[in-house]
Write a protein that holds these residues in place. Structure first.
Motif, PDB file in Angstrom:
ATOM      1  N   GLU A   1      93.119 -49.731-161.175  1.00 28.69           N
ATOM      2  CA  GLU A   1      91.913 -49.356-161.481  1.00 28.69           C
ATOM      3  C   GLU A   1      91.340 -47.729-161.064  1.00 28.69           C
ATOM      4  OE1 GLU A   1      89.404 -51.038-162.300  1.00 28.69           O
ATOM      5  OE2 GLU A   1      90.275 -53.365-162.211  1.00 28.69           O
ATOM      6  N   CYS A   2      90.755 -47.079-161.974  1.00 24.46           N
ATOM      7  CA  CYS A   2      90.619 -45.616-162.010  1.00 24.46           C
ATOM      8  C   CYS A   2      89.193 -45.781-161.122  1.00 24.46           C
ATOM      9  CB  CYS A   2      90.374 -44.914-163.373  1.00 24.46           C
ATOM     10  SG  CYS A   2      90.201 -43.324-162.984  1.00 24.46           S
ATOM     11  N   LEU A   3      89.355 -45.787-159.674  1.00 21.25           N
ATOM     12  CA  LEU A   3      87.772 -45.746-158.913  1.00 21.25           C
ATOM     13  C   LEU A   3      87.529 -44.213-158.355  1.00 21.25           C
ATOM     14  CD1 LEU A   3      88.705 -48.747-156.486  1.00 21.25           C
ATOM     15  CD2 LEU A   3      87.641 -48.733-158.701  1.00 21.25           C
ATOM     16  N   ARG A   4      86.410 -44.237-158.257  1.00 22.64           N
ATOM     17  CA  ARG A   4      85.882 -42.941-157.599  1.00 22.64           C
ATOM     18  C   ARG A   4      84.854 -43.422-156.210  1.00 22.64           C
ATOM     19  NH1 ARG A   4      86.977 -38.424-160.508  1.00 22.64           N
ATOM     20  NH2 ARG A   4      87.255 -38.801-162.798  1.00 22.64           N
ATOM     21  N   LEU A   5      84.841 -42.415-155.629  1.00 23.73           N
ATOM     22  CA  LEU A   5      83.761 -42.811-154.492  1.00 23.73           C
ATOM     23  C   LEU A   5      82.320 -42.376-154.794  1.00 23.73           C
ATOM     24  CD1 LEU A   5      86.146 -41.353-151.541  1.00 23.73           C
ATOM     25  CD2 LEU A   5      85.928 -43.682-152.200  1.00 23.73           C
ATOM     26  N   ASP A   6      81.444 -43.181-154.004  1.00 25.10           N
ATOM     27  CA  ASP A   6      80.079 -42.917-154.292  1.00 25.10           C
ATOM     28  C   ASP A   6      79.494 -42.198-153.134  1.00 25.10           C
ATOM     29  OD1 ASP A   6      77.295 -43.351-154.980  1.00 25.10           O
ATOM     30  OD2 ASP A   6      77.333 -45.291-154.780  1.00 25.10           O
ATOM     31  N   PRO A   7      79.054 -40.757-153.654  1.00 25.29           N
ATOM     32  CA  PRO A   7      78.635 -40.192-152.693  1.00 25.29           C
ATOM     33  C   PRO A   7      77.330 -40.329-151.817  1.00 25.29           C
ATOM     34  CG  PRO A   7      79.037 -38.899-154.407  1.00 25.29           C
ATOM     35  CD  PRO A   7      79.056 -40.156-154.939  1.00 25.29           C
ATOM     36  N   ALA A   8      76.413 -41.293-152.713  1.00 28.49           N
ATOM     37  CA  ALA A   8      75.217 -41.874-151.995  1.00 28.49           C
ATOM     38  C   ALA A   8      75.472 -43.009-150.820  1.00 28.49           C
ATOM     39  CB  ALA A   8      74.670 -42.812-153.400  1.00 28.49           C
ATOM     40  N   THR A   9      76.646 -43.284-150.790  1.00 23.09           N
ATOM     41  CA  THR A   9      76.904 -44.101-149.773  1.00 23.09           C
ATOM     42  C   THR A   9      77.834 -43.748-148.431  1.00 23.09           C
ATOM     43  OG1 THR A   9      79.107 -45.017-150.722  1.00 23.09           O
ATOM     44  CG2 THR A   9      77.045 -46.209-151.428  1.00 23.09           C
ATOM     45  N   ALA A  10      78.077 -42.311-148.817  1.00 21.16           N
ATOM     46  CA  ALA A  10      79.027 -41.666-147.626  1.00 21.16           C
ATOM     47  C   ALA A  10      78.225 -41.207-146.440  1.00 21.16           C
ATOM     48  CB  ALA A  10      79.628 -40.452-148.207  1.00 21.16           C
ATOM     49  N   HIS A  11      78.826 -41.400-145.305  1.00 20.52           N
ATOM     50  CA  HIS A  11      78.459 -41.220-144.123  1.00 20.52           C
ATOM     51  C   HIS A  11      78.187 -39.707-143.935  1.00 20.52           C
ATOM     52  CE1 HIS A  11      78.309 -40.130-139.662  1.00 20.52           C
ATOM     53  NE2 HIS A  11      77.802 -41.322-139.522  1.00 20.52           N
ATOM     54  N   PRO A  12      77.257 -39.080-143.068  1.00 22.63           N
ATOM     55  CA  PRO A  12      76.976 -37.774-143.470  1.00 22.63           C
ATOM     56  C   PRO A  12      77.870 -36.658-142.973  1.00 22.63           C
ATOM     57  CG  PRO A  12      74.837 -38.857-142.514  1.00 22.63           C
ATOM     58  CD  PRO A  12      76.167 -39.786-142.612  1.00 22.63           C
ATOM     59  N   LEU A  13      78.893 -37.247-142.108  1.00 19.94           N
ATOM     60  CA  LEU A  13      80.002 -36.539-141.725  1.00 19.94           C
ATOM     61  C   LEU A  13      81.146 -36.346-142.855  1.00 19.94           C
ATOM     62  CD1 LEU A  13      80.935 -37.430-138.129  1.00 19.94           C
ATOM     63  CD2 LEU A  13      80.197 -35.219-138.740  1.00 19.94           C
ATOM     64  N   LEU A  14      81.103 -37.302-143.927  1.00 15.68           N
ATOM     65  CA  LEU A  14      82.308 -37.381-144.846  1.00 15.68           C
ATOM     66  C   LEU A  14      81.910 -36.321-145.755  1.00 15.68           C
ATOM     67  CD1 LEU A  14      82.924 -41.178-145.198  1.00 15.68           C
ATOM     68  CD2 LEU A  14      83.900 -39.709-143.420  1.00 15.68           C
TER      69      LEU A  14
ATOM     70  N   GLU B   1      71.296 -47.427-148.977  1.00 19.31           N
ATOM     71  CA  GLU B   1      72.755 -47.298-149.413  1.00 19.31           C
ATOM     72  C   GLU B   1      73.897 -46.556-148.353  1.00 19.31           C
ATOM     73  OE1 GLU B   1      70.985 -45.077-152.691  1.00 19.31           O
ATOM     74  OE2 GLU B   1      70.558 -46.689-151.368  1.00 19.31           O
ATOM     75  N   ARG B   2      73.292 -45.920-147.744  1.00 21.42           N
ATOM     76  CA  ARG B   2      74.127 -44.635-146.903  1.00 21.42           C
ATOM     77  C   ARG B   2      74.381 -45.313-145.677  1.00 21.42           C
ATOM     78  NH1 ARG B   2      75.239 -39.798-148.155  1.00 21.42           N
ATOM     79  NH2 ARG B   2      73.286 -39.643-149.455  1.00 21.42           N
ATOM     80  N   PHE B   3      75.738 -45.195-145.229  1.00 20.01           N
ATOM     81  CA  PHE B   3      76.151 -45.762-143.858  1.00 20.01           C
ATOM     82  C   PHE B   3      75.774 -44.528-142.776  1.00 20.01           C
ATOM     83  CE2 PHE B   3      79.373 -47.893-146.501  1.00 20.01           C
ATOM     84  CZ  PHE B   3      79.314 -48.986-145.865  1.00 20.01           C
ATOM     85  N   ASP B   4      75.316 -45.067-141.768  1.00 20.49           N
ATOM     86  CA  ASP B   4      74.848 -44.102-140.654  1.00 20.49           C
ATOM     87  C   ASP B   4      75.511 -44.180-139.442  1.00 20.49           C
ATOM     88  OD1 ASP B   4      73.592 -46.438-139.729  1.00 20.49           O
ATOM     89  OD2 ASP B   4      71.742 -45.840-139.721  1.00 20.49           O
ATOM     90  N   TYR B   5      76.081 -44.901-139.245  1.00 22.76           N
ATOM     91  CA  TYR B   5      77.010 -45.286-137.858  1.00 22.76           C
ATOM     92  C   TYR B   5      78.571 -45.054-138.179  1.00 22.76           C
ATOM     93  CZ  TYR B   5      78.690 -47.076-133.385  1.00 22.76           C
ATOM     94  OH  TYR B   5      78.993 -47.086-132.258  1.00 22.76           O
ATOM     95  N   ASN B   6      79.050 -45.873-138.813  1.00 25.91           N
ATOM     96  CA  ASN B   6      80.577 -45.853-139.361  1.00 25.91           C
ATOM     97  C   ASN B   6      80.818 -44.998-140.292  1.00 25.91           C
ATOM     98  OD1 ASN B   6      80.005 -48.816-138.371  1.00 25.91           O
ATOM     99  ND2 ASN B   6      82.079 -48.650-137.703  1.00 25.91           N
TER     100      ASN B   6
END
Length: 487
Positions: A294-307, A330-335
């Motif tokens: 699979e040609c996958l990309r990451l979703d910036p809308a879900t990324a923790h603020p540190l990433l 949809e954004r992670f705020d702890y992990n």
């Protein structure tokens, strides 16, 4: 009733004045009027006073009424052969002209007045006939409607049967095609194995051939020296002495013996062991029948603020400072997690993640409906299926309880295979593309959309800063992924 001759008024003259039907066993009273025997008997039994003729009202003696033979013969002569007898009451011999609604029986007029059906609701036969005809018509209409529905149901069943046969034929064709492809792959692997063995054999034989040629050359030189010395042994003294010094010395002959002290047997030891043939070939075939990478990309809308995402959202790394990002649901705020931009709700999918030398990481899949706020509950019961590495030493699958994984070495590339319908999620050591090694398999009843997830396992002290990478379908050191093959 049908008659052979029908003069005007004849039918009326042959009717009994009581039942108004054609005479049956007619009796004649002293007054000359005739009646049916059954009608006259019924009338006599139900009248306590003297019997009077219903027509002329004269008092008569009903017990001495003789049969009207002439009238009976006329009626018999006028009746057509085979003409059915009229339906009459078995008790009173009167026509069944009424219908008892309570007992659901046909009765005559006397049954309703004097018999066992007194005070029962009765209806004229004609009315009942019309009513029943209407009911019959309605019933026939319902039957036709039901018949139509049954015909439609039969048509659906036949169409279903035809569809099943067609789908079975198509699926059988697919199975034959796929097995032909598998046979082709097996034949390729067989040819590859045989070519490897033959190449290894050619190398060994070439080495032995070189040594054999050298030994044969030495043997020929020794034979030549022996022949010269034998010839010299038969020479005269002076000739022997002159030629002796030109002969090869013993030391020179010993130097011409390259095999002495250097021989060692060569063993046939191919890289593929006999006991490992099936397992090795199965691993290679399994890699070939996996779905395309699979040609996958990451979703910036879900990324923790540190990433921080880079290289077209295929590389994720922890930064030193949290970035200003909207706190959307949809954004992670702890992990320190991020999801792929594409999820899967059916089918078979394979992707890989380069973990490199990162000391702590987790990866797998997560339900799209799982909460991303607060601490992530890392277990299948909460819709999260993960494996990971802790402190660079312990590999584990996250469940209740966690499962330690006996992983050999430190894989730098992890393959993830999702078979949605079969409910399987398998992780592989994908360092060698043609030799995938299973690490762990989750069994689950997947429902809803599932997303690939990466957990950076960021430490507050700033360690473990190496990135995770979603490699492209092709790249250095990675074999081109085959097209998906259905099994």
């Amino acid at each position: 009733m049908a008659w052979q001759v029908s003069p005007p008024g004849l039918h009326d003259q042959l009717q009994c004045p009581i039942c108004l039907e054609v005479f049956k066993e007619p009796l004649v009273l002293p007054c000359g009027h005739s009646y049916c025997k059954a009608c006259l008997l019924s009338l006599s039994c139900h009248l306590a006073s003297e019997l009077r003729c219903p027509v002329c009202r004269r008092a008569v003696d009903g017990s001495s009424s003789p049969p009207n033979v002439s009238l009976a013969r006329v009626i018999e002569a006028l009746r057509l052969p085979g003409d059915p007898e009229p339906t009459v009451c078995a008790h009173h011999r009167n026509p069944l002209s009424l219908f008892c609604e309570k007992d659901q029986e046909l009765i005559c007029g006397l049954c309703g007045l004097l018999g066992s059906h007194q005070h029962h609701p009765v209806t004229p036969v004609s009315t009942v006939y019309s009513r029943m005809k209407e009911e019959l018509a309605a019933f026939l209409s319902d039957l036709k409607q039901e018949q139509k529905e049954v015909d439609e149901h039969i048509a659906k069943l036949e169409n279903n049967r035809t569809r099943i046969v067609n789908e079975s034929d198509v699926f059988s064709w697919v199975i034959r095609r796929e097995f032909q492809e598998l046979h082709r792959l097996v034949d390729e692997e067989k040819a590859r194995c045989l070519e490897g063995i033959q190449g290894h054999t050619r190398g060994l034989l070439a080495s032995l051939g070189l040594q054999l040629a050298q030994a044969q050359g030495a043997r020929e030189r020794l034979a030549q020296a022996a022949r010269v010395q034998e010839q010299l042994g038969g020479a005269s003294q002076l000739e022997f002495i002159r030629k002796y010094h030109r002969l090869a010395s013993r030391a020179e002959l010993q130097q011409a013996r390259p095999w002495e002290g250097a021989f060692s047997p060569i063993s046939f030891k191919p890289a593929l062991h006999q006991a490992d043939i099936k397992l090795t070939v199965w691993k290679r075939l399994f890699r070939k029948v996996l779905p395309a990478l699979e040609c996958l990309r990451l979703d910036p809308a879900t990324a923790h603020p540190l990433l921080e995402l880079s290289k077209g959202d295929t590389v994720v790394q922890c930064g030193l400072l949290a970035q200003r990002r909207a706190s959307q649901p949809e954004r992670f705020d702890y992990n320190t997690c991020v999801l792929a931009s594409r999820g899967f709700s059916c089918g078979r999918h394979y992707w890989e993640v380069t973990v490199g030398s990162k000391s702590d990481w987790r990866l797998g899949i997560i339900k799209g409906t799982a909460s991303r706020k607060g601490k992530l509950s890392k277990s299948p019961e909460h819709g999260v299926w993960l494996i990971g590495l802790k402190e660079g030493r312990v590999y584990e699958a996250f469940g209740c309880p966690r499962v330690p994984l006996p992983v050999a070495g430190h894989p730098h590339r992890i393959g993830v295979y999702l078979h949605y319908e079969q409910g399987e999620l398998t992780f592989f050591n994908a360092d060698r593309p043609d030799d995938l090694r299973p690490l762990y398999t989750f069994q689950a009843d997947f429902q809803g959309k599932l997303y690939p997830i990466l957990d950076m396992c960021w430490h507050e002290r700033g360690s473990n800063s190496l990135p995770l990478v979603l490699p492209p379908p092709t790249g250095p050191g990675h074999l081109p992924s085959p097209q998906p093959t259905k099994l």
